[in-house]
Design a protein around this motif. Structure first.
Motif, short mmCIF file in Angstrom:
data_model
loop_
_atom_site.label_atom_id
_atom_site.label_comp_id
_atom_site.label_asym_id
_atom_site.label_seq_id
_atom_site.Cartn_x
_atom_site.Cartn_y
_atom_site.Cartn_z
N GLU A 121 -2.69 -4.97 2.50
CA GLU A 121 -2.41 -4.66 1.10
C GLU A 121 -3.50 -3.75 0.55
N CYS A 122 -3.09 -2.89 -0.36
CA CYS A 122 -4.06 -2.08 -1.08
C CYS A 122 -3.78 -2.32 -2.55
N GLU A 123 -4.77 -2.85 -3.25
CA GLU A 123 -4.53 -3.31 -4.62
C GLU A 123 -4.55 -2.14 -5.61
N SER A 165 -0.22 -3.44 -3.46
CA SER A 165 0.03 -4.67 -4.19
C SER A 165 -0.51 -4.56 -5.61
N GLU A 209 -5.02 6.70 -5.02
CA GLU A 209 -6.16 6.44 -4.13
C GLU A 209 -5.70 5.65 -2.90
N LYS A 243 -5.11 4.31 -9.21
CA LYS A 243 -5.45 3.53 -8.03
C LYS A 243 -4.37 3.69 -6.97
N ARG A 261 -1.71 -7.68 -7.57
CA ARG A 261 -1.95 -9.08 -7.87
C ARG A 261 -2.92 -9.20 -9.04
N THR A 262 -3.39 -8.08 -9.55
CA THR A 262 -4.25 -8.08 -10.74
C THR A 262 -3.53 -7.27 -11.82
N ALA A 317 -9.95 11.11 -3.49
CA ALA A 317 -10.31 9.87 -4.17
C ALA A 317 -11.73 9.89 -4.71
N GLU A 350 -3.81 7.84 -0.47
CA GLU A 350 -4.69 8.67 0.36
C GLU A 350 -5.41 7.82 1.41
N ARG A 351 -5.82 6.61 1.00
CA ARG A 351 -6.56 5.77 1.93
C ARG A 351 -5.67 5.36 3.10
N LYS A 403 -3.04 6.81 4.10
CA LYS A 403 -2.67 7.99 4.87
C LYS A 403 -3.74 8.31 5.90
N HIS A 444 -11.20 -7.73 -7.71
CA HIS A 444 -11.90 -8.59 -8.68
C HIS A 444 -13.42 -8.47 -8.52
N PHE A 482 -9.08 12.05 2.18
CA PHE A 482 -9.26 10.89 1.30
C PHE A 482 -10.49 11.08 0.42
N SER A 541 -7.15 -7.67 -0.55
CA SER A 541 -7.37 -6.48 -1.36
C SER A 541 -7.56 -6.83 -2.83
N SER A 542 -6.84 -7.87 -3.29
CA SER A 542 -6.97 -8.20 -4.71
C SER A 542 -8.32 -8.86 -5.01
#
Lengths: 437, 358
Positions: A74-76, A34, A86, A83, A36-37, B51, A89-90, A92, B319, B47, B314-315
């Motif tokens: 969701e992964c932001e 996602s 990242e 990101k 959202r930011t 990462a 990978e996360r 996965k 933040h 990961f 996640s968002s």
């Protein structure tokens, strides 16, 4: 004694924390990346909400898909490629069934990896247009229609169905200076050479999205017959207000589907009359599909949408819903074919190659007015659904054309060339040799 | 206790100026290298490699390059991101023009391209300094990113304007491209970073390093004692941009796998600058500590709620993450303006005299 209790509490908190993800194994892990930011959140959020709400609705109404709950985490990314990688990978390492990168930049970045890691990639109506070639891009899918399809349909709409009408005209492409914005250029260039119009690409940098005076000065000077917009997020709103300010004729201003976004047009209201966008979906808040989402998700307070701002009735939100409809259809097809509700990545890949949203299926879901029917196959990973031109009437979008269909004869040779180049540049590249269509 | 220096006598200048005057420092470094070369590869999953470990190493290297210029030679620069880009694009052109070239050789050569461009943009440093020089390097930043976008030859005229890393093999193992495993890439990056760090440690503590420090502290005095300012400053730009270029090539070829021009824009320069400032100006260790804080910590914090199964979107995590990192940066800088490396120096001092404080 007190210490033992404390220790026990901490230990059990840890145990719950570790056990919780393990207990969630009986779910279909379909995470979404996602944003959202960040600078694109304005367009991202309604799409994310739509995708999430449909899956929540399936969980609430049917207990998931064929009895298995959907874990639509969701992964932001904030539309940031770093990101995004990242998140890839996360998810996965979490054992995801799919990756939904949600940005052409991230799509390009993870595309080669998905082929090696064997994770299906679902990029509905974005990403690399050449992904339609399923023989080359075994693991990537961009239904219902690609950017090149979109460009072809827009050109048909503005030329009244015959591209030779554009001979001698000048068409500006106002695009984001990013892989996404450059996506339609190869097709438009080849069409320009063939039909004798001139193409003027006008890039908008990521940092100047909200201040496009230089670009619009150029447009005013060049007086193009049409301005096509391939913009995103804050750029679209900036372009529309700037077009109004420079008094560019709105009926010569056309956007790809991301420009069919009500909040951008509400800024200019009546002055935006005549602005058109190509859209493969159309708002139908009274459809059975949307009413189900309303009943099970919005009215029960499980949705994050901004109802006061009319997000429920927005094109972007309902587009997000349809993206999840396509994915859910693929999952269902995969489950039926595999004979088990707990599918794996390879089975889901099969499902994505066998999406079949024909008229009967769309009617059953309750979305017959919302999008055109399409189906995918092993060699066709896009489906090439038709799309409408929608026009802003000052308060909402109305249909301004019949369903348009992309001109395959001008696109397919380009796809063949681009996918062959891609495979050659990424040797050794795993092709789908089983596909003989 | 752990840092007992009793019995470690220096009987020659050589011993006193050795790399590790205190034996325990060498042990500590050995222990860290053991973790990096053996323990992590045995325990980490993909990961963690992709990462956390690989990006931390690559960012540390970029920060090391900038630190040589800013921390040691006192020349401010805001163009680090663009110089990384020069390294990446040079490496891309080298391996597409000479497909047979070994990737390590290509990476080592690509450093020279960014070094020469760095020297060119370092020329104003002979006349201007401080903020004025920072603005001159900022011009490099904007110009180079614009060039990466406009000069289609650089990305081989690809439609998306992005560069893609092909699969590349070395000694029969795929080390770059989508087929390469995270472990191989980690090892390659680790080896390059180790070699460059060793080089940087030695150059900064030797004659050249002392010349740079003299220029940094007071250039007129340095000139009076016979230091050739032009040579010293340009050499700092050369060495710094070389390391930054190498890190840029690693960034794209051994980690990202693809890149577009915007990637090398000013946020990247700032990120590297933050690492240097948080880590500690004029310190080699600081680059690593800074990179851990700026690059790895957000990833770790982002994973905490998921690990404990805390239901939070996640968002919101994103933040909160930004707030936590921001607060940490401010706290560290208030408590210790000389950066994280200074913390370690203080701790080390205390350990040496423990348990008898002054």
């Amino acid at each position: 004694m007190r210490h033992t209790i404390k220790a026990a509490l901490i230990a059990s908190a840890f145990a719950i924390g570790i056990a919780a993800p393990a207990a969630a194994q009986d779910a279909l892990k379909l995470p979404n990346m996602s944003y959202r930011t960040g600078p694109f959140a304005a367009t991202g959020t309604p799409h994310m909400n739509g995708q999430l709400d449909y899956m929540t609705m399936l969980n609430e109404r049917d207990g998931g898909i064929n009895g298995v709950r959907v874990a639509f985490d969701e992964c932001e990314t904030g539309y940031n490629t770093e990101k995004g990688v990242e998140c890839y990978e996360r998810t996965k390492s979490d054992g995801t069934l799919i990756t939904q990168p949600w940005s052409t930049g991230i799509t390009l970045q993870v595309l080669p990896r998905t082929n090696v890691d064997q994770i299906p990639m679902f990029a509905p109506s974005y990403g690399f247009s050449a992904m339609q070639d399923g023989k080359t891009f075994k693991w990537a899918f961009n239904p219902p229609t690609s950017y090149w399809d979109g460009a072809s349909m827009i050109m048909q709409a503005i030329s009244d169905g015959n591209l030779d009408n554009l001979n001698g005209k000048k068409i500006a492409l106002l695009h984001l200076d990013h892989p996404y914005g450059k996506e339609p250029i190869p097709l438009l260039e080849s069409l320009a050479a063939k039909h004798g119009f001139s193409l003027l690409p006008i890039p908008v940098g990521l940092t100047e999205m909200q201040n496009q005076s230089a670009q619009w000065l150029q447009i005013r000077r060049e007086r193009p017959d049409f301005v096509l917009m391939w913009g995103w997020g804050a750029m679209n709103a900036g372009a529309i207000t700037e077009a109004v300010k420079t008094r560019y004729p709105m009926n010569q201003f056309v956007s790809v589907w991301w420009g069919a976004h009500e909040p951008d047009l509400k800024l200019v209201g009546d002055q935006g009359k005549g602005y058109r966008a190509l859209s493969w979906n159309f708002v139908d808040s009274d459809s059975k599909l949307m009413q189900d989402v309303k009943k099970y998700v919005v009215d029960t307070g499980k949705s994050q949408i901004n109802q006061a701002a009319g997000e429920f009735d927005s094109t972007a939100y309902q587009r997000g819903i349809l993206m999840s409809v396509m994915l859910a259809d693929a999952v269902r097809a995969a489950q039926d074919h595999a004979g088990t509700p707990n599918i794996d990545r390879e089975q889901l890949r099969w499902g994505l190659e066998n999406i079949k949203l024909d008229e009967a299926k769309l009617a059953e879901i309750g979305a017959e007015e919302m999008m055109a029917p399409f189906s995918t196959s092993c060699s066709n990973h896009t489906g090439h659904a038709s799309a409408w031109m929608v026009e802003w009437d000052g308060a909402k979008f109305v249909k301004a054309s019949d369903l348009l269909t992309a001109d395959r004869a001008s696109i397919d040779p380009l796809v063949e060339k681009a996918s062959a180049e891609y495979a050659a540049a990424n040797q050794p590249w795993g092709m789908n040799d089983e596909c003989t269509e | 206790m752990l840092y007992r220096v009793a019995g470690q006598y220096k009987t020659s200048y050589e011993a006193d100026y050795a790399l590790f005057p205190v034996k325990q420092d060498a042990w500590l470094l050995g222990f860290i290298l053991l973790i990096a070369f053996v323990i992590f590869p045995l325990t980490a999953n993909e990961f963690v490699f992709r990462a956390l470990l690989t990006p931390v190493l690559i960012y540390s290297l970029a920060a090391l390059g900038l630190n040589i210029l800013t921390g040691y030679a006192g020349q401010l620069s805001l163009g680090t991101g663009a110089f990384m880009g020069v390294g990446a694009y040079a490496c891309y052109k080298l391996i597409t023009i000479f497909p047979e070239m070994n990737l390590i050789v290509a990476i080592a050569l690509s450093g020279f391209f960014s070094a020469s461009i760095g020297v060119a943009f370092g020329l104003p440093s002979l006349r201007i300094k401080g903020f004025y020089l920072a603005i001159a390097t900022l011009a490099a930043q904007f110009f180079l990113v614009w060039l990466f976008q406009k000069w289609a030859w650089l990305y081989n005229y690809s439609a998306s304007g992005a560069i893609q890393v092909p699969n590349m093999r070395m000694f029969g193992i795929t080390i770059a491209g989508p087929n390469a495993t995270a472990l191989t890439q980690y090892y390659v990056v680790l080896c390059v970073v180790t070699v460059v760090t060793l080089f940087a440690i030695n150059i900064t503590r030797g004659r050249i390093g002392r010349i740079w420090k003299a220029v940094r502290d007071m250039d007129i005095a340095a000139e009076l004692v016979g230091i050739n300012l032009m040579k010293a400053k340009l050499m700092a730009f050369f060495v710094s941009s070389y390391i930054v270029g190498v890190s840029g090539a690693l960034f794209v070829f051994l980690w990202r796998g693809a890149a577009e021009a915007n990637l090398f824009d000013i946020p990247l320069s700032f990120r590297v600058l933050f690492i240097v400032i948080i880590g500690g100006l004029g310190s080699i260790l600081g680059n690593y500590l800074g990179a851990i804080l700026i690059v790895a910590l957000p990833v770790i914090i982002g994973n905490v709620p998921g690990f404990f199964g805390i239901p939070i979107s996640s968002s919101s995590v994103e933040h909160i993450n930004i707030m936590i990192i921001g607060a940490l940066i401010i706290t560290f800088l208030i408590l210790e303006p000389h950066g994280l490396a200074r913390y370690w120096a203080v701790i080390r001092e205390k350990l040496i005299i423990w348990p008898f404080p002054h």
